[in-house]
Design an enzyme around this catalytic site. Structure first.
Site, PDB file in Angstrom:
ATOM      1  N   GLY A   1       1.435  -9.260   3.279  1.00  0.00           N
ATOM      2  CA  GLY A   1       0.785  -7.942   3.346  1.00  0.00           C
ATOM      3  C   GLY A   1      -0.282  -7.905   4.430  1.00  0.00           C
TER       4      GLY A   1
ATOM      5  CG  LEU B   1      -3.224  -6.706   0.179  1.00  0.00           C
ATOM      6  CD1 LEU B   1      -2.772  -7.244   1.535  1.00  0.00           C
ATOM      7  CD2 LEU B   1      -2.804  -7.644  -0.939  1.00  0.00           C
TER       8      LEU B   1
ATOM      9  CG  LEU C   1      -2.151   0.745   1.324  1.00  0.00           C
ATOM     10  CD1 LEU C   1      -3.038   0.467   0.118  1.00  0.00           C
ATOM     11  CD2 LEU C   1      -2.904   0.382   2.608  1.00  0.00           C
TER      12      LEU C   1
ATOM     13  CE1 TYR D   1      -0.801  -9.593  12.296  1.00  0.00           C
ATOM     14  CE2 TYR D   1       0.090 -10.285  14.421  1.00  0.00           C
ATOM     15  CZ  TYR D   1       0.208 -10.178  13.049  1.00  0.00           C
ATOM     16  OH  TYR D   1       1.333 -10.656  12.430  1.00  0.00           O
TER      17      TYR D   1
ATOM     18  CB  SER E   1       2.289  -6.769  10.635  1.00  0.00           C
ATOM     19  OG  SER E   1       2.870  -5.498  10.786  1.00  0.00           O
TER      20      SER E   1
ATOM     21  CG  ASN F   1       4.148 -15.195  17.834  1.00  0.00           C
ATOM     22  OD1 ASN F   1       3.730 -14.785  18.912  1.00  0.00           O
ATOM     23  ND2 ASN F   1       4.816 -14.397  17.001  1.00  0.00           N
TER      24      ASN F   1
ATOM     25  CE  LYS G   1      -0.964 -12.134   9.912  1.00  0.00           C
ATOM     26  NZ  LYS G   1      -0.608 -12.009   8.493  1.00  0.00           N
TER      27      LYS G   1
HETATM   28  C1  15L Z   1       4.148 -10.533  14.807  1.00  0.00           C
HETATM   29  O1  15L Z   1       3.256 -11.190  14.287  1.00  0.00           O
HETATM   30  C2  15L Z   1       4.389  -9.106  14.454  1.00  0.00           C
HETATM   31  O2  15L Z   1       3.994  -8.813  13.130  1.00  0.00           O
HETATM   32  C3  15L Z   1       5.819  -8.704  14.691  1.00  0.00           C
HETATM   33  O3  15L Z   1       5.907  -7.302  14.595  1.00  0.00           O
HETATM   34  C4  15L Z   1       6.332  -9.179  16.058  1.00  0.00           C
HETATM   35  O4  15L Z   1       5.688  -8.483  17.066  1.00  0.00           O
HETATM   36  C5  15L Z   1       6.141 -10.668  16.211  1.00  0.00           C
HETATM   37  O5  15L Z   1       4.832 -11.081  15.864  1.00  0.00           O
HETATM   38  C6  15L Z   1       6.431 -11.161  17.630  1.00  0.00           C
HETATM   39  O6  15L Z   1       5.572 -11.765  18.247  1.00  0.00           O
HETATM   40  O7  15L Z   1       7.562 -10.965  18.096  1.00  0.00           O
END
Ligand code: 15L
Length: 277
Positions: free
Chosen positions: A75, A55, A37, A138, A78, A114, A142
């Site tokens: 993308g 997207l 973006l 978030y 995050s 994670n 996922k």
């Molecule tokens: C993620 O999914 C994030 O996008 C990244 O910025 C980190 O924070 C990472 O996890 C993490 O858990 O360390």
């Protein structure tokens, strides 16, 4: 490893992971079609083109994916944000990626996280078939992406590697990341394996180096042909004791993401699955 014979679409190209992969994969001879973006922040290397798309624009995603045999999807949002902020880029955007992959018969490497399992306690060691326990909107997006991948595999034979990424960083900044760290070299090799494996079906991979403090254990790495070569252990002396001041963040695998808008005072989520822990 031989570079893919067709162009590879890379979403989230201007982000940390996108820039790393652009630099390293073009150096390995890959042809990349980049998108984000926001503009790509540095000069484009040979082998890469960039188109700025959203997207959420289904037609733009479909057009950009034309002729690609592999989609590296990193993308979207995050970080932990409001549901409204995540809905378009991650949920709708993810759907557009899978529709494009279905049309192109492309394989997808899906950048999961994670945080899809961030509400497990740190003392619990997880295998790839564990129940999803997102630690926020978030992580929930996922988890949705992983199920989207499964749906497209089972109904349309779209192959995916779902990488539950730990922390892609040049070095370990704190104690939690001794468990979640993945080195740049291990990450790039993992992506190469995702492209080179003859078939992947729909598999989950723990995106972490060979860390002795890992929260994670079994996955399909043998089938994929990936072995992490690095370990966060060498950096332990420097960061042991670097922790947050939140008992909740320290208790759960997701760390600081867990405490965004966390309102319980009894640490009860783990008690929901007493037989699993
Ligand atoms: C993620 O999914 C994030 O996008 C990244 O910025 C980190 O924070 C990472 O996890 C993490 O858990 O360390």
């Amino acid at each position: 490893m031989v570079p893919p014979d067709k162009p590879v679409l890379l979403t989230g190209a201007s982000g940390t992971i996108g820039r790393l992969l652009t630099e390293r994969l073009t150096a390995l001879g890959w042809t990349l079609r980049l998108t984000d973006l926001v503009p790509f922040p540095s000069p484009l290397p040979t082998g890469a083109t960039f188109e700025r798309i959203d997207l959420e624009d289904r037609t733009a995603v479909r057009d950009l994916a034309k002729g690609c045999g592999l989609i590296l999807h990193f993308g979207g949002v995050s970080t932990e944000q409001s549901f409204e902020a995540i809905l378009g880029p991650n949920l709708r955007g993810g759907f557009h990626i899978y529709e494009a992959a279905r049309e192109e018969k492309a394989r997808v490497v899906y950048g999961s996280s994670n945080h899809a399992v961030g509400l497990y306690e740190r003392s619990t060691i997880l295998d790839d078939d564990c129940l999803l326990r997102p630690d926020g909107f978030y992580g929930l997006s996922k988890a949705y992406g992983e199920l989207l991948a499964r749906l497209y595999w089972e109904k349309h034979a779209v192959e995916s590697v779902l990488i539950r990424i730990g922390s892609v960083l040049p070095e370990v900044p704190d104690e939690r990341i001794l468990s979640t760290w993945i080195s740049h070299n291990d990450f790039v090799r993992l992506i190469e394996c995702c492209a080179a494996a003859p078939s992947v079906g729909c598999m989950v991979m723990w995106g972490a180096s060979n860390n002795s403090r890992s929260f994670w254990r079994r996955d399909a790495r043998d089938r994929l042909g990936w072995t992490p070569l690095d370990s966060a252990d060498d950096q332990a002396d420097r960061v042991l004791g670097r922790v947050t001041d939140s008992p909740v963040a320290e208790r759960y695998q997701g760390g600081k993401f867990v405490i965004v808008d966390y309102t319980r005072t009894d640490f009860a989520p783990s008690a929901m699955f007493p037989d699993k822990e």
